[in-house]
Design an enzyme around this catalytic site. Structure first.
Site, PDB file in Angstrom:
ATOM      1  N   LYS A  92      -1.512   2.068   4.964  1.00  0.00           N
ATOM      2  CA  LYS A  92      -1.006   2.560   6.251  1.00  0.00           C
ATOM      3  C   LYS A  92      -1.604   1.702   7.347  1.00  0.00           C
ATOM      4  O   LYS A  92      -2.808   1.451   7.377  1.00  0.00           O
ATOM      5  CB  LYS A  92      -1.462   4.027   6.433  1.00  0.00           C
ATOM      6  CG  LYS A  92      -1.003   4.651   7.722  1.00  0.00           C
ATOM      7  CD  LYS A  92       0.259   5.438   7.507  1.00  0.00           C
ATOM      8  CE  LYS A  92       1.010   5.710   8.784  1.00  0.00           C
ATOM      9  NZ  LYS A  92       1.803   4.575   9.293  1.00  0.00           N
ATOM     10  N   GLN A 113      -8.704  -1.255   9.456  1.00  0.00           N
ATOM     11  CA  GLN A 113      -7.860  -0.079   9.228  1.00  0.00           C
ATOM     12  C   GLN A 113      -8.350   0.744   8.030  1.00  0.00           C
ATOM     13  O   GLN A 113      -8.184   1.963   7.999  1.00  0.00           O
ATOM     14  CB  GLN A 113      -6.412  -0.544   9.017  1.00  0.00           C
ATOM     15  CG  GLN A 113      -5.367   0.521   9.210  1.00  0.00           C
ATOM     16  CD  GLN A 113      -5.029   0.782  10.680  1.00  0.00           C
ATOM     17  OE1 GLN A 113      -4.928  -0.155  11.459  1.00  0.00           O
ATOM     18  NE2 GLN A 113      -4.871   2.026  11.052  1.00  0.00           N
ATOM     19  N   LYS A 116     -11.060   2.992   9.478  1.00  0.00           N
ATOM     20  CA  LYS A 116     -10.479   3.908  10.476  1.00  0.00           C
ATOM     21  C   LYS A 116      -9.700   5.012   9.777  1.00  0.00           C
ATOM     22  O   LYS A 116      -9.854   6.195  10.069  1.00  0.00           O
ATOM     23  CB  LYS A 116      -9.555   3.110  11.398  1.00  0.00           C
ATOM     24  CG  LYS A 116      -8.935   3.954  12.490  1.00  0.00           C
ATOM     25  CD  LYS A 116      -7.869   3.198  13.246  1.00  0.00           C
ATOM     26  CE  LYS A 116      -8.404   1.912  13.800  1.00  0.00           C
ATOM     27  NZ  LYS A 116      -7.500   1.309  14.775  1.00  0.00           N
ATOM     28  N   LYS A 128      -2.134  -3.820   7.432  1.00  0.00           N
ATOM     29  CA  LYS A 128      -1.655  -4.242   8.755  1.00  0.00           C
ATOM     30  C   LYS A 128      -0.617  -5.329   8.534  1.00  0.00           C
ATOM     31  O   LYS A 128      -0.620  -6.003   7.504  1.00  0.00           O
ATOM     32  CB  LYS A 128      -2.809  -4.791   9.594  1.00  0.00           C
ATOM     33  CG  LYS A 128      -2.540  -4.820  11.079  1.00  0.00           C
ATOM     34  CD  LYS A 128      -2.752  -3.471  11.730  1.00  0.00           C
ATOM     35  CE  LYS A 128      -2.328  -3.477  13.179  1.00  0.00           C
ATOM     36  NZ  LYS A 128      -2.697  -2.239  13.873  1.00  0.00           N
ATOM     37  N   GLY A 167       3.915   1.174  14.463  1.00  0.00           N
ATOM     38  CA  GLY A 167       3.916   0.214  15.565  1.00  0.00           C
ATOM     39  C   GLY A 167       2.527  -0.307  15.884  1.00  0.00           C
ATOM     40  O   GLY A 167       1.529   0.160  15.362  1.00  0.00           O
ATOM     41  N   ASP A 168       2.481  -1.290  16.741  1.00  0.00           N
ATOM     42  CA  ASP A 168       1.243  -1.815  17.324  1.00  0.00           C
ATOM     43  C   ASP A 168       1.703  -2.618  18.540  1.00  0.00           C
ATOM     44  O   ASP A 168       2.813  -2.388  19.040  1.00  0.00           O
ATOM     45  CB  ASP A 168       0.478  -2.681  16.303  1.00  0.00           C
ATOM     46  CG  ASP A 168      -0.916  -3.073  16.788  1.00  0.00           C
ATOM     47  OD1 ASP A 168      -1.743  -2.191  16.992  1.00  0.00           O
ATOM     48  OD2 ASP A 168      -1.165  -4.279  16.996  1.00  0.00           O
ATOM     49  N   THR A 212      -2.783   7.994  20.465  1.00  0.00           N
ATOM     50  CA  THR A 212      -3.934   7.075  20.507  1.00  0.00           C
ATOM     51  C   THR A 212      -4.698   7.221  21.828  1.00  0.00           C
ATOM     52  O   THR A 212      -5.930   7.333  21.841  1.00  0.00           O
ATOM     53  CB  THR A 212      -3.487   5.619  20.304  1.00  0.00           C
ATOM     54  OG1 THR A 212      -2.664   5.567  19.143  1.00  0.00           O
ATOM     55  CG2 THR A 212      -4.674   4.703  20.112  1.00  0.00           C
ATOM     56  N   SER A 380       0.074   9.504  12.824  1.00  0.00           N
ATOM     57  CA  SER A 380       1.038   8.924  11.882  1.00  0.00           C
ATOM     58  C   SER A 380       0.960   9.628  10.530  1.00  0.00           C
ATOM     59  O   SER A 380       1.980   9.887   9.887  1.00  0.00           O
ATOM     60  CB  SER A 380       0.756   7.436  11.683  1.00  0.00           C
ATOM     61  OG  SER A 380       1.268   6.712  12.763  1.00  0.00           O
TER      62      SER A 380
HETATM   63  P1  NDP Z   1       1.299  -2.393  23.961  1.00  0.00           P
HETATM   64  O1  NDP Z   1       2.061  -3.575  23.529  1.00  0.00           O
HETATM   65  O2  NDP Z   1       2.007  -1.142  24.338  1.00  0.00           O
HETATM   66  O3  NDP Z   1       0.403  -2.797  25.239  1.00  0.00           O
HETATM   67  C1  NDP Z   1      -0.547  -3.798  25.168  1.00  0.00           C
HETATM   68  C2  NDP Z   1      -1.139  -3.981  26.556  1.00  0.00           C
HETATM   69  O4  NDP Z   1      -2.200  -4.940  26.484  1.00  0.00           O
HETATM   70  C3  NDP Z   1      -0.139  -4.552  27.545  1.00  0.00           C
HETATM   71  O5  NDP Z   1      -0.502  -4.137  28.831  1.00  0.00           O
HETATM   72  C4  NDP Z   1      -0.355  -6.051  27.377  1.00  0.00           C
HETATM   73  O6  NDP Z   1       0.041  -6.829  28.488  1.00  0.00           O
HETATM   74  C5  NDP Z   1      -1.843  -6.134  27.201  1.00  0.00           C
HETATM   75  N1  NDP Z   1      -2.176  -7.308  26.381  1.00  0.00           N
HETATM   76  C6  NDP Z   1      -1.673  -7.626  25.170  1.00  0.00           C
HETATM   77  N2  NDP Z   1      -2.177  -8.792  24.729  1.00  0.00           N
HETATM   78  C7  NDP Z   1      -2.998  -9.213  25.685  1.00  0.00           C
HETATM   79  C8  NDP Z   1      -3.817 -10.346  25.823  1.00  0.00           C
HETATM   80  N3  NDP Z   1      -3.882 -11.287  24.876  1.00  0.00           N
HETATM   81  N4  NDP Z   1      -4.551 -10.441  26.947  1.00  0.00           N
HETATM   82  C9  NDP Z   1      -4.502  -9.472  27.910  1.00  0.00           C
HETATM   83  N5  NDP Z   1      -3.744  -8.381  27.843  1.00  0.00           N
HETATM   84  C10 NDP Z   1      -3.011  -8.255  26.750  1.00  0.00           C
HETATM   85  O7  NDP Z   1       0.208  -2.133  22.855  1.00  0.00           O
HETATM   86  P2  NDP Z   1      -0.615  -0.815  22.536  1.00  0.00           P
HETATM   87  O8  NDP Z   1      -0.966  -0.125  23.807  1.00  0.00           O
HETATM   88  O9  NDP Z   1       0.085  -0.082  21.476  1.00  0.00           O
HETATM   89  O10 NDP Z   1      -1.922  -1.448  21.874  1.00  0.00           O
HETATM   90  C11 NDP Z   1      -3.043  -1.865  22.654  1.00  0.00           C
HETATM   91  C12 NDP Z   1      -4.236  -2.029  21.735  1.00  0.00           C
HETATM   92  O11 NDP Z   1      -4.499  -0.794  21.070  1.00  0.00           O
HETATM   93  C13 NDP Z   1      -4.081  -3.062  20.602  1.00  0.00           C
HETATM   94  O12 NDP Z   1      -5.341  -3.628  20.340  1.00  0.00           O
HETATM   95  C14 NDP Z   1      -3.647  -2.202  19.429  1.00  0.00           C
HETATM   96  O13 NDP Z   1      -3.974  -2.821  18.196  1.00  0.00           O
HETATM   97  C15 NDP Z   1      -4.499  -0.986  19.666  1.00  0.00           C
HETATM   98  N6  NDP Z   1      -4.040   0.224  19.011  1.00  0.00           N
HETATM   99  C16 NDP Z   1      -2.795   0.743  19.254  1.00  0.00           C
HETATM  100  C17 NDP Z   1      -2.411   1.916  18.643  1.00  0.00           C
HETATM  101  C18 NDP Z   1      -1.133   2.596  18.978  1.00  0.00           C
HETATM  102  O14 NDP Z   1      -0.912   3.722  18.499  1.00  0.00           O
HETATM  103  N7  NDP Z   1      -0.271   2.021  19.806  1.00  0.00           N
HETATM  104  C19 NDP Z   1      -3.265   2.576  17.644  1.00  0.00           C
HETATM  105  C20 NDP Z   1      -4.586   1.999  17.528  1.00  0.00           C
HETATM  106  C21 NDP Z   1      -4.911   0.838  18.160  1.00  0.00           C
HETATM  107  P3  NDP Z   1       1.396  -7.709  28.398  1.00  0.00           P
HETATM  108  O15 NDP Z   1       2.501  -6.737  28.636  1.00  0.00           O
HETATM  109  O16 NDP Z   1       1.222  -8.717  29.459  1.00  0.00           O
HETATM  110  O17 NDP Z   1       1.428  -8.320  27.021  1.00  0.00           O
END
Ligand code: NDP
Length: 448
Positions: A92, A113, A116, A128, A167-168, A212, A380
């Site tokens: 997962k 993961q 976690k 992943k 998703g991620d 999250t 999830s």
């Molecule tokens: P989203 O794609 O919804 O949002 C990501 C955010 O981070 C956007 O604002 C994006 O900006 C910014 N971002 C992405 N890459 C970079 C970078 N290289 N430098 C600076 N800013 C960046 O993703 P999520 O919110 O889903 O995920 C965010 C983090 O949380 C990740 O690390 C993910 O692995 C982790 N996560 C997510 C989960 C989930 O349920 N969604 C669960 C557990 C962990 P821009 O639009 O400019 O790219």
């Protein structure tokens, strides 16, 4: 051989075998180093070659993803799925679509993961996947064609009892819908438990979108409570403006905090009056725009065109919710000098190892990502349960389950840290608590 010697031996093999995979090597080093006291007590784990097996994915799949863009030109991306460990349940873990995706990043995320997922207390293994495809600037049709091309290979390796992606970064409801639809078409089934993060009309769970971000705040609230603190009236800096950031801002604000920032990869917004979340949701969830556009609705806010500078903003609590490595040693020092009391990670490994050391050595309350952001994967797994019993729980039922899981994760991590001589160190505690369950399951199942 004592625990330290064993860990050193395995680390040196992992380094030789995974040359150049810096993100993966950092993640392995961080986890293994904290497991030394476990191996001091458990020579049977050493004899069973547990770490040698745990650091090698059960399966690493890499594949070509050819698709045709709106101009009729052929594009080729690379797809990955790392099925790291299935000792406690089906693989997962999310799928990430971002130009930075490579084997090292997917392996690091898959490795994290494992622990976690174990920490959630639910029966899910670690995996992943993703692609270096960038959904930004692509039309809906291009995203759909890419998702179909991606699934036309991935479908061979996944399934509700086998591997359940979600998703991620770059993979939200739209992408999950396209992936799910094509999986069912290829297999000739309606197998809801194969992907999570689905829409509510076709087997999704209430509260998955919020899970999250809310979970991060529940975990942090428990950590603060343990030290007679709370979110009330605290100034909070959140980075990112995606799924995790938005719902962390929402819950922290609900608990009485004032969240003053959010960001994207171009820059950050500082709004001393408190971030207006309706504006952020409109920009990011509806228009898929840039965070700079916040100024059009809130002209009194400030925009700084360098997202890294966000950690210079004075705050009580920092919730990094954007991406890995976004807080380096310098940023960590700036946060400490500005009086931060707690840092809790919404993104996956947003703090570098040097940054974590700065927090720990300055006695900052620190919630590591594998514990603090487990709310998403917990939900999830709850979605999988609902799919299995063909039933849906209410928002409150799911939300309460997530809250309890996050409270348990904090307490289990805290207790494991204490039991193994590292009281107060949630980084070590989360690694040990997550590892022990997987280790016992691997021991019980023989050498496989
Ligand atoms: P989203 O794609 O919804 O949002 C990501 C955010 O981070 C956007 O604002 C994006 O900006 C910014 N971002 C992405 N890459 C970079 C970078 N290289 N430098 C600076 N800013 C960046 O993703 P999520 O919110 O889903 O995920 C965010 C983090 O949380 C990740 O690390 C993910 O692995 C982790 N996560 C997510 C989960 C989930 O349920 N969604 C669960 C557990 C962990 P821009 O639009 O400019 O790219």
């Amino acid at each position: 051989m004592d625990g330290k010697e064993y860990v050193q031996k395995v680390l040196s093999t992992v380094q030789k075998r995974n040359l150049g995979e810096e993100e993966f090597l950092d993640a392995v080093k961080e986890v293994l180093t904290s497991l030394v006291p476990v191996f001091d007590r458990r020579p049977d784990f050493i004899k069973a070659g547990l770490l040698e097996r745990l650091t090698e994915p059960e399966r690493a799949i890499s594949f070509r993803v050819p698709w045709v863009d709106d101009n009729g030109e052929v594009q080729v991306n690379r797809g990955f799925r790392i099925q790291f460990n299935s000792a406690i349940g089906p693989y997962k873990g999310g799928l990430r679509f971002h130009p930075s995706v490579n084997q090292s990043i997917v392996k690091f995320l898959g490795f994290e993961q494992i622990f976690k997922n174990s920490l959630t207390g639910l029966p899910i293994g670690g995996a992943k996947g993703g692609s270096d495809f960038d959904p930004k600037g692509k039309s809906d049709n291009e995203v759909m064609r890419f998702c179909q091309a991606f699934m036309s290979e991935l479908y061979k390796y996944i399934g509700s009892n086998r591997d359940v992606p979600a998703g991620d970064i770059g993979v939200g409801g739209r992408e999950i819908g396209y992936l799910y639809g094509y999986y069912n078409k290829l297999k000739g089934v309606s197998e809801q438990g194969t992907l999570t993060g689905k829409g509510l009309t076709y087997g999704g769970s209430l509260a998955r979108t919020e899970a999250t971000g809310y979970g991060l705040v529940y975990f942090t609230e428990e950590m603060l409570k343990d030290h007679n603190l709370s979110f009330k009236d605290k100034k909070v800096v959140v980075s990112g403006s995606g799924n995790v950031a938005i719902y962390a801002i929402e819950k922290a604000t609900e608990l009485g905090a004032k969240v003053i920032t959010c960001s994207d990869s171009n820059g950050y917004i500082l709004d001393e009056n408190g971030i207006n979340l309706d504006v952020v949701k409109e920009i990011k969830e509806v228009r898929r725009g840039r965070i700079k556009e916040y100024l059009k609705s809130v002209p009194t806010a400030k925009y700084v065109p360098d997202f890294r500078e966000i950690w210079n903003v004075k705050c009580d609590i920092a919730l990094p919710c954007a991406t890995q490595g976004e807080i380096n040693e310098k940023s960590a020092k700036a946060l400490v000098e500005n009086g931060v009391i707690a840092v809790s990670e919404g993104a996956n490994m947003p703090s570098t190892l040097d940054a974590i050391n700065v927090f720990l050595s300055n006695k900052i309350l620190f919630g590591p990502s594998k514990a603090a952001n487990a709310g998403g994967v917990a939900c999830s797994a709850i979605e999988m349960s609902q799919n299995s019993i063909r039933y849906s729980w209410t928002f409150e039922e799911v939300n309460n389950k997530i809250k309890n899981i996050m409270i348990n994760i904090y307490n289990n991590s805290k207790n494991a840290a204490k039991e193994y001589g590292n009281e107060g160190n949630i980084v070590v505690g989360a690694n040990i608590a997550g590892f022990l369950k997987v280790a016992e399951a691997m021991m019980a199942q023989g050498i496989i």
